[in-house]
Design a protein around this motif. Structure first.
Motif, PDB file in Angstrom:
ATOM      1  N   GLY A 102      -4.933  -1.480 -34.063  1.00  0.00           N
ATOM      2  CA  GLY A 102      -4.317  -0.350 -33.887  1.00  0.00           C
ATOM      3  C   GLY A 102      -3.641   0.315 -32.717  1.00  0.00           C
ATOM      4  O   GLY A 102      -2.887   1.020 -32.689  1.00  0.00           O
ATOM      5  N   LYS A 103      -4.506  -0.110 -31.646  1.00  0.00           N
ATOM      6  CA  LYS A 103      -4.213   0.454 -30.516  1.00  0.00           C
ATOM      7  C   LYS A 103      -2.962   0.103 -29.786  1.00  0.00           C
ATOM      8  O   LYS A 103      -1.908   1.068 -29.544  1.00  0.00           O
ATOM      9  N   PHE A 104      -2.526  -1.114 -29.921  1.00  0.00           N
ATOM     10  CA  PHE A 104      -1.136  -1.500 -29.495  1.00  0.00           C
ATOM     11  C   PHE A 104       0.019  -1.285 -30.348  1.00  0.00           C
ATOM     12  O   PHE A 104       1.057  -1.044 -29.789  1.00  0.00           O
TER      13      PHE A 104
ATOM     14  N   VAL B 237     -15.064  -6.324 -30.329  1.00  0.00           N
ATOM     15  CA  VAL B 237     -13.749  -6.506 -29.820  1.00  0.00           C
ATOM     16  C   VAL B 237     -12.633  -6.280 -30.546  1.00  0.00           C
ATOM     17  O   VAL B 237     -11.787  -5.293 -30.085  1.00  0.00           O
ATOM     18  N   PHE B 238     -12.508  -6.629 -31.590  1.00  0.00           N
ATOM     19  CA  PHE B 238     -11.282  -6.372 -32.490  1.00  0.00           C
ATOM     20  C   PHE B 238     -11.093  -4.827 -32.787  1.00  0.00           C
ATOM     21  O   PHE B 238     -10.208  -4.293 -32.509  1.00  0.00           O
ATOM     22  N   ASN B 239     -12.117  -4.476 -33.576  1.00  0.00           N
ATOM     23  CA  ASN B 239     -12.246  -3.005 -33.939  1.00  0.00           C
ATOM     24  C   ASN B 239     -12.121  -1.831 -32.767  1.00  0.00           C
ATOM     25  O   ASN B 239     -11.296  -1.031 -32.639  1.00  0.00           O
ATOM     26  N   GLY B 240     -12.916  -2.205 -31.658  1.00  0.00           N
ATOM     27  CA  GLY B 240     -13.053  -1.425 -30.961  1.00  0.00           C
ATOM     28  C   GLY B 240     -11.811  -1.499 -29.634  1.00  0.00           C
ATOM     29  O   GLY B 240     -11.606  -0.284 -29.291  1.00  0.00           O
ATOM     30  N   VAL B 241     -11.278  -2.609 -29.483  1.00  0.00           N
ATOM     31  CA  VAL B 241     -10.370  -2.573 -28.318  1.00  0.00           C
ATOM     32  C   VAL B 241      -9.057  -3.009 -28.853  1.00  0.00           C
ATOM     33  O   VAL B 241      -7.924  -2.535 -28.274  1.00  0.00           O
ATOM     34  N   LEU B 242      -8.887  -3.725 -30.083  1.00  0.00           N
ATOM     35  CA  LEU B 242      -7.539  -4.071 -30.252  1.00  0.00           C
ATOM     36  C   LEU B 242      -6.833  -3.320 -31.419  1.00  0.00           C
ATOM     37  O   LEU B 242      -5.677  -2.805 -31.600  1.00  0.00           O
TER      38      LEU B 242
ATOM     39  N   PRO C  24     -16.009  -5.191 -43.074  1.00  0.00           N
ATOM     40  CA  PRO C  24     -14.675  -5.466 -42.277  1.00  0.00           C
ATOM     41  C   PRO C  24     -14.235  -3.973 -41.834  1.00  0.00           C
ATOM     42  O   PRO C  24     -14.664  -2.955 -42.458  1.00  0.00           O
ATOM     43  N   HIS C  25     -13.255  -4.089 -40.799  1.00  0.00           N
ATOM     44  CA  HIS C  25     -12.717  -3.164 -40.425  1.00  0.00           C
ATOM     45  C   HIS C  25     -11.926  -2.316 -41.457  1.00  0.00           C
ATOM     46  O   HIS C  25     -11.146  -2.878 -42.457  1.00  0.00           O
ATOM     47  N   GLN C  26     -11.752  -1.010 -41.465  1.00  0.00           N
ATOM     48  CA  GLN C  26     -11.166  -0.090 -42.311  1.00  0.00           C
ATOM     49  C   GLN C  26     -10.265   0.978 -41.670  1.00  0.00           C
ATOM     50  O   GLN C  26     -11.252   1.920 -40.967  1.00  0.00           O
ATOM     51  N   GLN C  27      -9.127   0.792 -41.632  1.00  0.00           N
ATOM     52  CA  GLN C  27      -8.165   1.967 -40.692  1.00  0.00           C
ATOM     53  C   GLN C  27      -8.436   3.186 -41.484  1.00  0.00           C
ATOM     54  O   GLN C  27      -7.991   4.349 -40.910  1.00  0.00           O
ATOM     55  N   SER C  28      -8.728   3.344 -42.587  1.00  0.00           N
ATOM     56  CA  SER C  28      -8.973   4.698 -43.256  1.00  0.00           C
ATOM     57  C   SER C  28     -10.491   5.290 -42.828  1.00  0.00           C
ATOM     58  O   SER C  28     -10.868   6.298 -43.514  1.00  0.00           O
ATOM     59  N   HIS C  29     -11.260   4.624 -41.882  1.00  0.00           N
ATOM     60  CA  HIS C  29     -12.732   5.243 -41.520  1.00  0.00           C
ATOM     61  C   HIS C  29     -12.220   6.396 -40.696  1.00  0.00           C
ATOM     62  O   HIS C  29     -11.382   6.087 -39.823  1.00  0.00           O
ATOM     63  N   TRP C  30     -13.196   7.197 -40.706  1.00  0.00           N
ATOM     64  CA  TRP C  30     -13.147   8.512 -39.833  1.00  0.00           C
ATOM     65  C   TRP C  30     -12.945   8.172 -38.484  1.00  0.00           C
ATOM     66  O   TRP C  30     -12.281   8.552 -37.588  1.00  0.00           O
ATOM     67  N   SER C  31     -13.583   7.119 -37.942  1.00  0.00           N
ATOM     68  CA  SER C  31     -13.420   6.787 -36.488  1.00  0.00           C
ATOM     69  C   SER C  31     -12.274   6.282 -36.152  1.00  0.00           C
ATOM     70  O   SER C  31     -11.705   6.343 -34.948  1.00  0.00           O
TER      71      SER C  31
END
Length: 406
Positions: free
Chosen positions: A71-73, A64-69, A284-291
């Protein structure tokens, strides 16, 4: 009314775009949801993370956090910042004022707000970054729409991806000197929380003595963090896209242009959903990941397009969100003050006590109260308290008429 007095007055109802104000309120809601895990200390909790999840598994939370929330908002918020720049410059120049000079003053005041916010209240502040990048926006104003879009795409997708591949991947420790610089400032100010677990305890149980070293150094950690994952490039690119959208808005080519909004929605989903599925599995989530580099911004734009397609059919929700959006600065900083009081040791010290489900229940209740508060405040005043202060600090005092003796 003098020219300066007319500029000090907030934009009237006829000058505002209710849908844009409502979209800003929607972005505030998403940012609140995205920040709640930080308030309960998940990034610093280490072995205590499963305990803080409560009835939620880490895989469910990441999905939920990575996929939906994540960076998007902030993507929507950043685009609206650039859009606001376009509108402000147009309005100021139309009134015969020096729009560029006044905007620079606005950014200087916002930088002060941001520094106070990041140092004393919320280390995840975005205002400081917005102000610093805002100083550069007038440089892009002469660009044509097509060049502006191209520059935006390069800054959002191309440069961060290249830099992550050639810098972060090839030399994972490249940012260590910058992190050491920030840590040296913290230690020199008396800070002792070196590890994540120590920082967690510092936030959850510390008082004023522990706050002072953070106040002296959080701005440095904030700068390093936004350079390390090249977020500042993505934010600047998103602002430029917002500038382009602001031009379309002034021309009447944005709100109500359902074909354009559907195109943004479908393309954003086509890119963002597959990337989001991959990103949802990163722990944990990494905003530098290509996805994340490729999928976060398109999905954020898709959210915005879907919102603008739906909101005309829900006038009551639009009005409530628009009120919150008109007071975005007050509500953004106000959220940090309230959440800091609830979770930090300097307040109630609930960090490490409340679990994810209870924390999100508090977040939903708080946002409902924010909607009510914004509605009540704007029923009496033209703008929020911090918006009023921002405007007053931006414009010079009104000239006082000299009285001559006969």
């Amino acid at each position: 009314m003098t020219k300066i007095a007319s500029l000090i007055e907030p934009a009237g109802a006829s000058d505002r775009f209710t849908e844009i104000d409502a979209l800003r309120g929607f972005a505030l809601f998403g940012i609140l949801l995205a920040n709640l895990p930080v308030w309960i200390g998940i990034p610093f909790a280490g072995e205590r993370v499963p305990e803080l999840m409560g009835a939620v598994t880490q895989q469910q939370f990441a999905a939920v956090f990575n996929g939906v929330l994540d960076g998007k908002f902030y993507t929507i918020f950043s685009a609206l910042f650039g859009l606001g720049f376009s509108l402000q410059i147009e309005r100021l120049n139309a009134r015969g004022a020096d729009g560029r000079r006044i905007f620079i003053r606005r950014m200087a005041v916002l930088l002060v707000f941001g520094l106070i916010h990041i140092c004393l209240i919320w280390p995840g502040d975005i205002l400081m970054l917005y102000a610093l990048l805002g100083f550069t926006l007038p440089l892009f104003r002469p660009l044509t729409d097509r060049v502006l879009l191209a520059a935006s795409a390069v800054l959002i997708f191309v440069l961060p991806s290249l830099l992550v591949f050639f810098v972060n991947s090839q030399n994972p420790e490249w940012a260590t000197p910058m992190r050491d610089w920030a840590m040296n400032i913290y230690v020199a100010a008396g800070g002792t929380a070196i590890t994540n677990s120590e920082y967690f305890n510092d936030l959850a149980n510390g008082g004023l003595a522990e706050l002072m070293p953070r106040a002296a150094s959080e701005w440095a950690f904030g700068i390093v963090g936004r350079i390390e994952d090249w977020r500042f490039l993505k934010v600047l690119g998103t602002m430029l896209l917002g500038m382009w959208a602001g031009r379309q808005l002034v021309r009447g080519n944005l709100i109500g242009k359902r074909r354009l909004l559907w195109c943004v929605l479908l393309i954003g989903l086509a890119i963002g959903v597959p990337c989001g599925i991959v990103y949802a599995e990163q722990m944990p989530h990494q905003q530098s990941h290509w996805s994340s580099l490729l999928g976060t911004a398109p999905l954020g734009f898709a959210y915005a397009a879907a919102f603008l397609l739906i909101i005309p059919y829900t006038p009551r929700i639009r009005r409530l969100l628009a009120d919150a959006g008109r007071m975005a600065l007050t509500n953004y900083i106000g959220t940090s003050v309230v959440m800091g009081f609830i979770f930090y040791g300097i307040g109630l010290g609930m960090m490490g006590t409340l679990k994810v489900p209870e924390t999100y229940a508090i977040g939903l209740l708080f946002f409902a109260l924010m909607l009510v508060w914004s509605r009540l405040w704007l029923s009496r005043y033209k703008q929020g308290p911090l918006e009023w202060l921002w405007r007053r600090l931006t414009y010079p005092p009104r000239p006082v008429a000299k009285v001559t003796m006969a």
